[in-house]
Motif scaffolding. Sequence first.
Motif, PDB file in Angstrom:
ATOM      1  N   THR A  30       0.832  -1.205   0.000  1.00 45.63           N
ATOM      2  CA  THR A  30       0.000   0.000   0.000  1.00 45.63           C
ATOM      3  C   THR A  30       0.870   1.260   0.000  1.00 45.63           C
ATOM      4  N   ASP A  31       2.115   1.133   0.427  1.00 50.20           N
ATOM      5  CA  ASP A  31       3.014   2.279   0.530  1.00 50.20           C
ATOM      6  C   ASP A  31       3.891   2.375  -0.719  1.00 50.20           C
ATOM      7  N   PRO A  32       3.748   3.471  -1.488  1.00 50.00           N
ATOM      8  CA  PRO A  32       4.520   3.592  -2.734  1.00 50.00           C
ATOM      9  C   PRO A  32       6.027   3.604  -2.503  1.00 50.00           C
ATOM     10  N   ASP A  33       6.457   3.786  -1.263  1.00 49.11           N
ATOM     11  CA  ASP A  33       7.892   3.749  -0.998  1.00 49.11           C
ATOM     12  C   ASP A  33       8.389   2.334  -0.696  1.00 49.11           C
ATOM     13  N   GLU A  34       7.496   1.388  -0.774  1.00 50.59           N
ATOM     14  CA  GLU A  34       7.881  -0.003  -0.481  1.00 50.59           C
ATOM     15  C   GLU A  34       8.026  -0.849  -1.749  1.00 50.59           C
ATOM     16  N   LEU A  35       8.446  -0.197  -2.845  1.00 53.83           N
ATOM     17  CA  LEU A  35       8.480  -0.929  -4.113  1.00 53.83           C
ATOM     18  C   LEU A  35       9.888  -1.344  -4.545  1.00 53.83           C
ATOM     19  N   ARG A  36      10.875  -1.023  -3.720  1.00 57.33           N
ATOM     20  CA  ARG A  36      12.272  -1.224  -4.139  1.00 57.33           C
ATOM     21  C   ARG A  36      12.628  -2.665  -4.503  1.00 57.33           C
ATOM     22  N   ALA A  37      12.049  -3.610  -3.782  1.00 55.01           N
ATOM     23  CA  ALA A  37      12.433  -5.001  -4.038  1.00 55.01           C
ATOM     24  C   ALA A  37      11.468  -5.696  -4.997  1.00 55.01           C
ATOM     25  N   VAL A  38      10.492  -4.923  -5.514  1.00 55.92           N
ATOM     26  CA  VAL A  38       9.494  -5.508  -6.416  1.00 55.92           C
ATOM     27  C   VAL A  38      10.143  -5.910  -7.733  1.00 55.92           C
ATOM     28  N   ASP A  39       9.844  -7.116  -8.168  1.00 57.46           N
ATOM     29  CA  ASP A  39      10.418  -7.614  -9.422  1.00 57.46           C
ATOM     30  C   ASP A  39       9.430  -8.575 -10.085  1.00 57.46           C
TER      31      ASP A  39
END
Lengths: 140, 381
Positions: B52-61
Amino acid sequence: MNDFEPVIIAFVCNWCTYTAADLAGTSRLMQPSNVRMIRMMCTGMVDPKYVIKALLEGADAVLISGCHPGDCHYINGNLKARRRVKLLKAILKRFAVDEHRIKMTWIGASEGIDFAAIVTGMVKEVKALGPNMLRRTMVI
Amino acid sequence: MSMTAESTIRENNAITSAQLLFRDMLLEGGITALLVAQHLPMKNTVMPTLITDPDELRAVDPFAPCYSMNTAKVVSKLTRKSLESPIAVVLRPCEIRAFVELVKLKQGCMDNLLVVGTECLGAYGNRDYPIFAGSEPMAATLRFYEKAQGGTTATVNGLEMAPACKACEHPVPENADLVIGVIGADMNGPASVTAKTEKGKALLEKIGREQSAQSSGREAALAKLMEERIAYRDKMFAETVEATSDLEKLMSYLGNCINCYNCRVACPVCYCRECVFTTDVFDHDPAQYLRWAKKKGVLKMPTDTVFYHITRMAHMSLACVGCGQCSNACPNGIHVMELFRTVADETQREFGYEAGRSISEDPPLSTFKENEFPEVTARTH
Ligand code: SF4
Ligand code: SF4
Ligand code: FES
């Protein structure tokens, strides 16, 4: 091969084929002793598992018999059963289980003659196919 | 949320450009949560996460060639009741196809759901992925595509993709609102995004994105991929049918099955909430085993192994999407997917049905007609 007496497990509907089988018996129509009858309230209640288990336990054939379309006491149990039987035949054919080992018929309560004829015919057919080899083999 | 964060993301590769797309969806697209795969910080694997937090996308792959589970099962959990606010789910083609089956079985719902499909070049099995990914899994993902664009059996570090992927005829998502393209693409540039539905188009407009042009090499790459996969599938089918062509051979195929039922737990379309094989129907009385043993003088234990597998075929082969999670989950290396796909091929053909193809096609066992299949009840006497 002549002394091979097939065992047929018959799942029959209480409202029609069961009565027909009874009629066949009381009218002394020839009825082979090969059939083990299991009375169901409707062919719609025949879980595919029952058929699979019967065959894996070594039954030589399975008969599922219920009311004609329009006569099912639960409106369409028989029509659902027809799809399940079609599916089972397709699966078992994949493993070389001859499709004559699974039969579905519609036999009304008054059709004792038909019941006797169908069972006699099935016995002949299954005799020609030979015994279900699983009766003697260890099944995992 | 600063501009610099955005621009550093933007200048990078397919993975970071997808992250940026997801960020825009959360910030401006009216999407309240996003279900997408990410590299877990605590373990070298990739799992679906609900963000839900747009800052939590770093590890998304979303492109990692790791297929820990079929995410359709998770989407089903999220949509068991209809969603109150829009959620987006990022899925592989076979996950969408499995979810389509679950929706038809009333175990999922499409309301307020935006489906983002990724084109898929395949993945490694759960045991191979960590070996493949090493210590820099994001870089490994990009490396994978360089090789995988070349064909289906591409091996990296001597590891081969999962057989289900090598035999899959659905690298392009069906029934998705948005599709992220990777086939024939250069993963060192931004990923392409296309809208397939009005819902998808509306979302792209909302976040101010143009549909990107597909890469010029896509058609040729797709044709080559399909040709190789179909050839692999046909060979796999022929070998599997041969290896299981009668019950005796089937028993030898399944001989080391220990009835752990992992295959049905992992299967996205095994729809029974409680499997009968784990209920007390099969919790037999000890004396029963002895009676069975006496019948033939020998009883294999645990019992009911073939019974279980054939029953499972009767339940779900019409819905099998060939995702391979059953094989992925088997502790004993039984080629479950191969077996179930050959059976599904027969049963789906019998009913003119294809699992996952369309939301509007009724699952064959949930419907019937008065006049059909006369051959089933034909009296031959
Ligand atoms: S049976 Fe195996 S291949 Fe088919 S849908 Fe289930 S997990 Fe996927
Ligand atoms: S996962 Fe493998 S061992 Fe376990 S029940 Fe399925 S086939 Fe048998
Ligand atoms: S009541 Fe006889 S088949 Fe349904």
